[in-house]
Design a protein around this motif. Sequence first.
Motif, mmCIF file in Angstrom:
data_model
loop_
_atom_site.group_PDB
_atom_site.id
_atom_site.type_symbol
_atom_site.label_atom_id
_atom_site.label_comp_id
_atom_site.label_asym_id
_atom_site.label_seq_id
_atom_site.Cartn_x
_atom_site.Cartn_y
_atom_site.Cartn_z
ATOM 1 N N PHE A 145 0.827 -1.207 0.000
ATOM 2 C CA PHE A 145 0.000 0.000 0.000
ATOM 3 C C PHE A 145 0.861 1.257 0.000
ATOM 4 O O PHE A 145 0.499 2.267 -0.612
ATOM 5 N N ASP A 146 2.003 1.210 0.653
ATOM 6 C CA ASP A 146 2.844 2.386 0.836
ATOM 7 C C ASP A 146 3.826 2.604 -0.308
ATOM 8 O O ASP A 146 4.399 3.689 -0.430
ATOM 9 N N ASP A 147 4.029 1.618 -1.171
ATOM 10 C CA ASP A 147 5.110 1.694 -2.152
ATOM 11 C C ASP A 147 4.856 2.767 -3.209
ATOM 12 O O ASP A 147 3.743 2.908 -3.724
ATOM 13 N N PHE A 148 5.921 3.489 -3.525
ATOM 14 C CA PHE A 148 5.838 4.522 -4.567
ATOM 15 C C PHE A 148 6.815 4.264 -5.709
ATOM 16 O O PHE A 148 6.453 4.383 -6.875
ATOM 17 N N ILE A 149 8.061 3.906 -5.380
ATOM 18 C CA ILE A 149 9.102 3.821 -6.409
ATOM 19 C C ILE A 149 8.793 2.719 -7.420
ATOM 20 O O ILE A 149 8.742 2.965 -8.631
ATOM 21 N N ILE A 150 8.575 1.492 -6.928
ATOM 22 C CA ILE A 150 8.284 0.380 -7.840
ATOM 23 C C ILE A 150 6.983 0.629 -8.591
ATOM 24 O O ILE A 150 6.872 0.342 -9.788
ATOM 25 N N THR A 151 5.999 1.179 -7.898
ATOM 26 C CA THR A 151 4.711 1.459 -8.533
ATOM 27 C C THR A 151 4.859 2.515 -9.622
ATOM 28 O O THR A 151 4.295 2.381 -10.712
ATOM 29 N N ASN A 152 5.622 3.556 -9.355
ATOM 30 C CA ASN A 152 5.780 4.644 -10.318
ATOM 31 C C ASN A 152 6.431 4.160 -11.610
ATOM 32 O O ASN A 152 6.093 4.628 -12.703
ATOM 33 N N PHE A 153 7.361 3.203 -11.494
ATOM 34 C CA PHE A 153 8.036 2.686 -12.680
ATOM 35 C C PHE A 153 7.113 1.822 -13.526
ATOM 36 O O PHE A 153 7.217 1.809 -14.756
ATOM 37 N N ASN A 154 6.205 1.083 -12.875
ATOM 38 C CA ASN A 154 5.443 0.048 -13.572
ATOM 39 C C ASN A 154 3.948 0.343 -13.658
ATOM 40 O O ASN A 154 3.167 -0.547 -13.981
ATOM 41 N N ALA A 155 3.543 1.576 -13.369
ATOM 42 C CA ALA A 155 2.115 1.901 -13.320
ATOM 43 C C ALA A 155 1.545 2.343 -14.654
ATOM 44 O O ALA A 155 0.338 2.201 -14.890
ATOM 45 N N GLY A 156 2.368 2.895 -15.534
ATOM 46 C CA GLY A 156 1.812 3.462 -16.748
ATOM 47 C C GLY A 156 0.973 4.683 -16.412
ATOM 48 O O GLY A 156 1.427 5.613 -15.742
ATOM 49 N N SER A 157 -0.288 4.677 -16.835
ATOM 50 C CA SER A 157 -1.194 5.788 -16.529
ATOM 51 C C SER A 157 -2.034 5.522 -15.276
ATOM 52 O O SER A 157 -2.876 6.346 -14.914
ATOM 53 N N THR A 158 -1.826 4.387 -14.618
ATOM 54 C CA THR A 158 -2.575 4.057 -13.410
ATOM 55 C C THR A 158 -2.042 4.867 -12.230
ATOM 56 O O THR A 158 -0.827 4.995 -12.065
ATOM 57 N N VAL A 159 -2.948 5.399 -11.425
ATOM 58 C CA VAL A 159 -2.566 6.249 -10.297
ATOM 59 C C VAL A 159 -3.023 5.604 -8.999
ATOM 60 O O VAL A 159 -4.224 5.439 -8.763
#
Length: 266
Positions: free
Chosen positions: A204-218
């Motif tokens: 829930f808290d992750d930002f770095i890995i999510t930001n790299f692999n999210a595409g347009s998902t927020v």
Amino acid sequence: MAALTWLKRRLVVVAGLLTLAYLLLPNIVVTVFSFNNPKGRFNYEWQRFSADAWKDPCGVADLCGSLSLSLQIALWATVGATALGTMIAFALVRYRFRARGAVNSLIFLPMAMPEVVMAASLLTLFLNMGAQLGFWTILIAHIMFCLSFVVTAVKARVMSMDPRLEEAARDLYAGPVQTFWRVTLPIAAPGIAAGALLSFALSFDDFIITNFNAGSTVTFPMFVWGSAQRGTPVQINVIGTAMFLVAVLFVLVPMLVTRRRGRRQA
């Protein structure tokens, strides 16, 4: 002199309380500013008391949508990482196989390496596979990231188990499945629960890995980061305070239940 003697006797307690106060200070600030009514876009200076943000926590566009998405990803990542991590932990402790030592070492790599390295490597993998970045790539990345933490927590619990308990169950004509459900799993449950809770918090808290692999998902952390560039709404403090209170309840309720059971048994 009496005060100095009192302080020496309770130095560890005083140091612990001061450390706890230091750790909780950011949460207290977030809670206080969740009742603020800022004049501008930024909620950094106290203006006047207001509970409007608590009355309408979804008053900011896309805030609750990103929060719901983060909760879904964290929940499924927890289920996936806990299931896989528990099986891996049992395999590493109970069985002997080739490359067992190498697997043990590789399990710790995601915890030791910087998140940006893992995020970039996962992004490269997804791009080479032609996968579309979004919900599923975030979920896969989070499961891989949380897996090591679950394995470590469950493995420590399984290693401390007394094998004689399972032997006693088999001596009493319990089958392998019945032994697992009645003896092995209840003993390993605290480690599994600890790994699951840790996975949920990390996902829930992750930002770095999510930001790299999210595409347009927020997700919610990405929404908070984006909002900080334009102006931080008070509703973010409301959500943060609510999450903190829920986490505190998850810790306090089991403690109170355990104490009551201990008093009844005594």
